[in-house]
Design an enzyme around this catalytic site. Structure first.
Site: not given
Ligand code: AMP
Length: 112
Positions: A28, A98
């Site tokens: 993440d 995810h």
């Molecule tokens: P959610 O809030 O459950 O939808 O989780 C989305 C997650 O994706 C968050 O924890 C973000 O930090 C993560 N995230 C968003 N963009 C990226 C990226 N480019 N690479 C890795 N993690 C990401």
């Protein structure tokens, strides 16, 4: 394409720690624990609420892989947590299913 499809297609970078044919795991970008990875299907399932019966085998494979990923990342013995967020109150931000895998510290309960 969702941001996670672009990562799966290697169009944008990510620190990929595990990969199978139809799903993968990467760190993440805003880690909430010393170990925080996302386990993601390569095709975009639009969140757990958008999953269909035909997705069950893939979702099962992702869950079954989690202990292996946790061992690989060194958090199996200490413990880890799996999280799937849905909707505003849970803080869902990316509309591509995810599973968060978090570990490496004591995780509070109930979650914030
Ligand atoms: P959610 O809030 O459950 O939808 O989780 C989305 C997650 O994706 C968050 O924890 C973000 O930090 C993560 N995230 C968003 N963009 C990226 C990226 N480019 N690479 C890795 N993690 C990401």
């Amino acid at each position: 394409m969702t941001i996670f499809e672009k990562i799966a297609a290697r169009e944008i970078p990510a620190d990929i720690v595990y990969e199978e044919e139809d799903f993968f795991a990467f760190k993440d970008i805003t880690p909430q624990a010393p170990v925080h990875v996302l386990i993601v299907p390569k095709r975009a399932i639009p969140g757990i609420s958008g999953s269909q019966p035909g997705d069950a085998e893939l979702l099962g494979k992702m869950l079954v892989a989690t202990p292996k990923i946790a061992r690989q990342l060194g958090v199996f013995e200490g413990g880890y947590r799996l999280v799937i967020n849905h909707g505003k109150d849970a803080g869902e931000t990316v509309p591509h299913l995810h599973i968060h895998l978090l570990g490496g510290r004591a995780l509070g309960w109930p979650p914030g």
